[in-house]
Write an enzyme that holds these catalytic residues in place. Sequence first.
Site, PDB file in Angstrom:
ATOM      1  N   LYS A   1       0.838  -1.207   0.000  1.00 49.35           N
ATOM      2  CA  LYS A   1       0.000   0.000   0.000  1.00 49.35           C
ATOM      3  C   LYS A   1       0.875   1.261   0.000  1.00 49.35           C
ATOM      4  O   LYS A   1       2.075   1.179   0.219  1.00 49.35           O
ATOM      5  CB  LYS A   1      -0.935  -0.006   1.221  1.00 49.35           C
ATOM      6  CG  LYS A   1      -1.702  -1.298   1.422  1.00 49.35           C
ATOM      7  CD  LYS A   1      -2.547  -1.712   0.226  1.00 49.35           C
ATOM      8  CE  LYS A   1      -3.608  -2.721   0.599  1.00 49.35           C
ATOM      9  NZ  LYS A   1      -3.460  -4.049  -0.031  1.00 49.35           N
TER      10      LYS A   1
HETATM   11  C1  LIG Z   1      -4.509  -5.155   0.840  1.00 48.10           C
HETATM   12  C2  LIG Z   1      -5.966  -5.388   0.769  1.00 48.10           C
HETATM   13  C3  LIG Z   1      -6.668  -6.061   1.796  1.00 48.10           C
HETATM   14  C4  LIG Z   1      -5.997  -6.773   2.927  1.00 48.10           C
HETATM   15  O1  LIG Z   1      -5.238  -5.995   3.752  1.00 48.10           O
HETATM   16  P1  LIG Z   1      -4.065  -6.685   4.634  1.00 48.10           P
HETATM   17  O2  LIG Z   1      -3.554  -5.542   5.443  1.00 48.10           O
HETATM   18  O3  LIG Z   1      -3.060  -7.224   3.676  1.00 48.10           O
HETATM   19  O4  LIG Z   1      -4.667  -7.749   5.465  1.00 48.10           O
HETATM   20  C5  LIG Z   1      -8.050  -6.137   1.697  1.00 48.10           C
HETATM   21  N1  LIG Z   1      -8.719  -5.606   0.661  1.00 48.10           N
HETATM   22  C6  LIG Z   1      -8.082  -4.987  -0.350  1.00 48.10           C
HETATM   23  C7  LIG Z   1      -8.874  -4.411  -1.482  1.00 48.10           C
HETATM   24  C8  LIG Z   1      -6.683  -4.874  -0.344  1.00 48.10           C
HETATM   25  O5  LIG Z   1      -6.059  -4.276  -1.385  1.00 48.10           O
END
Ligand SMILES: *Cc1c(COP(=O)(O)O)cnc(C)c1O
Length: 387
Positions: A186
């Site tokens: 992210k």
């Molecule tokens: C990254 C992501 C998640 C999960 O988040 P984590 O912190 O990796 O558990 C859920 N939904 C979307 C759309 C994502 O891009």
Amino acid sequence: MPDSNVRIRLASPDLGEEECEAVYRVLRSGVLTNGPENEAFAQEFADRHRVRFGVTFCTGTAALNAMLLAEGIGPGDEVIVPSMTFVATATSVCHVGATPVFADIDPRTFNLDAASVAARITQATRAVMTVHYAGQPGDLDGLARVCAAAGVPLLEDAAQAAGAEYRGRPVGAFGRSAMFSFTPSKNITTGEGGIVLTDDPDVAKRLRLLRNHGQTGLYRHESLGHNWRLTEMQAAIGRVQLGKLDGILERKRLIAESLTRRLTGVPGLTTPYQVPDTRGTWMLYTCLLPGIRDQVLADLLDQGIEARIYFPPVHRQPVFAERAGGTGLAAPLPVTEAVAEAMLSLPVHHRLTEAEVAEIADAVITAVGRASASAKVTARPMPVGAR
Ligand SMILES: *Cc1c(COP(=O)(O)O)cnc(C)c1O
């Protein structure tokens, strides 16, 4: 996993001395969990998104689970989700015992299509969970209308959308609650981590209880909970990262615009669509390359440019294929299927230099040219007798 041939990567977290200092500060303080860094990070992140309450979690996935539980969603309930997302959007619905019902997407934004959502609403629908694909808000007005008509809440999986805006207002307040992720792919990261934002004090209270064993006092457990806490070291990193967010988003916007300038008009390639009056986060830079995607992907990897398919649709994953036949799971998703066959995400991280952006664009143009030439040969073989 990317091999050593890769010269330009998809993502590159921005971690430096300030984050190291923040971790040292926490380690020296001796308070490693349940402390002031979590409280401060949650409030600063909520303020940044103009939402009242923030509750941090150890991962985005845990935050999604907590958001659904805090809404009282459980067995017998249906939650409408896109299939064009990371798997956790849908599996978190399964983990609370409810059923994810996949709706189709807009072919330009890859976000939920409000008409398809309306068609999937049943007596059992308890929520609609929208995903801001690549951090770009979709049709939030359309979804709000559908949700209001059906009397169900809108929830946001804003995992990719920290700092995004829709009509001048940050995401995170369009749903009754909204989840964000801080995993390293992210735009800002705490290693692992997540948060749920909400304006509703009761939801915020339930989220806190879910995070910490339903504990209201020392060894007094009022309700069923988990240990879903974020450490103080991570929260301290998050505060530094949040301070960098706007700079990162601005740099990524310039890079994305440069890529689009360079790639506009390349035959066979569609650059990412931008919804008017929104600000996305450019978590991804996703092009459409119908008919030639796989060849272009292989070619780019050969040229040392990391590219990837975000995301192979969730309803096609074995975990869901086996659950098909349930309520609405097997319903057709023609737009999702077509987009999934054609989409390809290119590197767009904020550290890219203008020279690297030019290199990416040149590599794509070369790859598309080669793929189109061979596609034509396959599609239209030379007539018999021609030279
Ligand atoms: C990254 C992501 C998640 C999960 O988040 P984590 O912190 O990796 O558990 C859920 N939904 C979307 C759309 C994502 O891009």
